[in-house]
Design an enzyme around this catalytic site. Structure first.
Site, mmCIF file in Angstrom:
data_model
loop_
_atom_site.group_PDB
_atom_site.id
_atom_site.type_symbol
_atom_site.label_atom_id
_atom_site.label_comp_id
_atom_site.label_asym_id
_atom_site.label_seq_id
_atom_site.Cartn_x
_atom_site.Cartn_y
_atom_site.Cartn_z
ATOM 1 N N ALA A 58 0.855 -1.183 0.000
ATOM 2 C CA ALA A 58 0.000 0.000 0.000
ATOM 3 C C ALA A 58 0.894 1.237 0.000
ATOM 4 O O ALA A 58 1.630 1.471 0.957
ATOM 5 C CB ALA A 58 -0.916 -0.011 1.218
ATOM 6 N N MET A 59 0.839 2.026 -1.067
ATOM 7 C CA MET A 59 1.733 3.164 -1.232
ATOM 8 C C MET A 59 0.908 4.455 -1.218
ATOM 9 O O MET A 59 0.174 4.748 -2.156
ATOM 10 C CB MET A 59 2.532 3.017 -2.530
ATOM 11 C CG MET A 59 3.358 1.734 -2.574
ATOM 12 S SD MET A 59 4.325 1.535 -4.091
ATOM 13 C CE MET A 59 5.555 2.830 -3.885
ATOM 14 N N SER A 60 1.046 5.204 -0.136
ATOM 15 C CA SER A 60 0.249 6.420 0.038
ATOM 16 C C SER A 60 0.771 7.581 -0.784
ATOM 17 O O SER A 60 0.063 8.562 -1.005
ATOM 18 C CB SER A 60 0.246 6.822 1.517
ATOM 19 O OG SER A 60 1.551 7.210 1.920
ATOM 20 N N SER A 113 5.894 4.641 3.175
ATOM 21 C CA SER A 113 5.365 3.515 2.407
ATOM 22 C C SER A 113 6.243 3.195 1.204
ATOM 23 O O SER A 113 6.346 2.037 0.793
ATOM 24 C CB SER A 113 3.925 3.792 1.962
ATOM 25 O OG SER A 113 3.846 4.947 1.143
ATOM 26 N N LEU A 167 -4.372 3.695 -2.891
ATOM 27 C CA LEU A 167 -5.800 3.678 -2.637
ATOM 28 C C LEU A 167 -6.386 5.058 -2.898
ATOM 29 O O LEU A 167 -6.022 6.034 -2.227
ATOM 30 C CB LEU A 167 -6.079 3.264 -1.192
ATOM 31 C CG LEU A 167 -5.506 1.919 -0.758
ATOM 32 C CD1 LEU A 167 -5.925 1.603 0.672
ATOM 33 C CD2 LEU A 167 -5.960 0.812 -1.704
ATOM 34 N N CYS A 180 -9.667 3.357 9.729
ATOM 35 C CA CYS A 180 -9.200 3.091 8.363
ATOM 36 C C CYS A 180 -8.372 1.819 8.311
ATOM 37 O O CYS A 180 -8.503 1.007 7.392
ATOM 38 C CB CYS A 180 -8.394 4.282 7.854
ATOM 39 S SG CYS A 180 -7.809 4.094 6.153
ATOM 40 N N CYS A 218 -6.789 12.831 7.067
ATOM 41 C CA CYS A 218 -6.504 12.880 5.630
ATOM 42 C C CYS A 218 -7.654 13.435 4.810
ATOM 43 O O CYS A 218 -7.439 14.065 3.778
ATOM 44 C CB CYS A 218 -6.103 11.494 5.128
ATOM 45 S SG CYS A 218 -7.443 10.277 5.091
#
Length: 376
Positions: free
Chosen positions: A16-18, A23, A42, A111, A210
């Site tokens: 999962a790369m924000s 990340s 995401l 989350c 966020c």
């Protein structure tokens, strides 16, 4: 990464790369360890064209581009998955409903529970991945007897195990936190990202919530719940002022009360109680915030549920310290007594129990018992 018997072979890992540095480095470390890594960003915003304001927020189109560039440098496939509807229902709407009910939720924890290690993990497993990798600072340790445990990060200054305290056995079995077992400063993580050629090395960290990019939580709630004027009263019920919505206050809040009349003793006053039924905010002295016990519901255990009373340390907010407690599960409700009174404990917050560095589990605070008066 913490080596476990199950993870001595290469795994299919969904990272999962924000779009942030943590990340990106986590994904790079997983790939360097020999795993077959695929990056995914995401898309959680209903308005993907929105951009971050300063260092706030995350998960916008700006961040997806940063994540894609990082994946290209690492040399891994990359996708964007749209989970905006699920995020809105499970995180944003829950956040608004909790404040409307006079409680103080933690959306990051929700989350992790509902999105990253539920919706994302379920989809990853369905596609044949073995694990979900994130940039959280925490450790999953597999004991010799095959039991998995969630532990604090090696570097306590960056530990994020509090917001992972909702993860259960199944989720821990498929969780990978490559940054958790290295005692490196954030500057060292950024230096590592720069050595790896990742452009996010100097990108500011995201802060606050966020989905509230400007940081104005009260304004965000007012837009969705409307302005509703009510009274600010003291412990005796005397009217001291007015507010534009009880949902805009939290237990322990001092600033922004806009009370013209000073307290008799001249000391600051704090929010003691929020009543959504009559839209009233009660304020009083700091000592009235002292809590010596609480009840918490919806417990989630990072392993087997504890049996009988036990002594633990507890963390009550993401960046808070630890306090010693006595806790027992009674008919599905966690009953907690503090060794020393603590302040600013609000219904809706999560309490996370620890046994040393091991995360025992978490629960949602339903009510508190004040050291000077009854329940809150």
């Amino acid at each position: 990464m913490t080596e476990t018997p199950q993870r001595t072979r290469p795994l299919r890992v969904l990272a999962a790369m924000s779009g942030g540095v943590d990340s990106a480095v986590a994904a790079a470390r997983a790939a360097e360890a020999g795993h077959d890594v695929t990056g995914v960003h995401l898309a959680l915003s209903a308005n993907p064209q929105s951009f971050r304001t300063g260092a706030r927020g995350c998960c916008t189109i700006e961040d997806s581009r940063d994540a894609r560039r990082a994946a290209d440098v690492i040399g891994i496939p990359f996708y964007v998955w749209d989970l905006a509807d699920r995020f809105r229902e499970d995180v944003v709407e829950d956040f608004v409903a909790e404040y409307e009910a006079g409680r103080t939720p933690n959306p990051c924890l929700r989350c992790n529970e509902k999105i990253k290690f539920a919706a994302l993990l379920d989809k990853a497993l369905a596609l044949g991945f073995d694990a979900v990798c994130t940039g959280h600072y925490a450790q999953v340790i597999l004991r010799e007897d095959g039991v998995r445990e969630l532990h604090r990060a090696a570097d306590m200054a960056k530990d994020q195990s509090y917001v992972l305290g909702v993860l259960d056995d199944r989720q821990l079995a498929h969780a990978m936190f490559p940054l958790g077992d290295t005692a490196t400063t954030k500057d060292e993580i950024r230096a590592e990202a720069e050595r790896r050629g990742l452009a996010v090395a100097k990108k500011p960290d995201s802060h606050d919530i966020c989905f509230i990019a400007d940081g104005d939580t009260q304004g965000f709630l007012a837009d969705r719940l409307g302005r509703a004027e009510g009274d600010i009263v003291d412990e005796a019920g005397n009217r001291l002022g007015t507010h534009e919505g009880a949902y805009g206050y939290t237990i322990g809040q001092r600033k922004g009360l806009r009370i013209g009349t000073p307290a008799p003793d001249g000391k600051p006053r704090y929010v003691l109680d929020i009543s959504p039924v009559d839209n009233t905010v009660t304020v009083g002295p700091a000592e009235a915030l002292d809590v010596d016990a609480l009840r918490a519901i919806k417990p989630r255990w990072c392993g087997a549920a504890p049996t009988g009373p036990g002594t633990y340390t507890a963390q009550l907010r993401a960046h808070g310290g630890e306090t010693e407690v006595r806790a027992e599960l009674v008919d599905g409700t966690l009953e907690v007594t503090f060794t020393e009174p603590v302040r600013g404990v609000a219904p809706g917050q999560a309490i996370v129990l620890y046994d040393g560095t091991r995360v025992v589990g978490s629960a949602t605070i339903a009510s508190t018992t004040r050291a000077t008066a009854g329940a809150a």
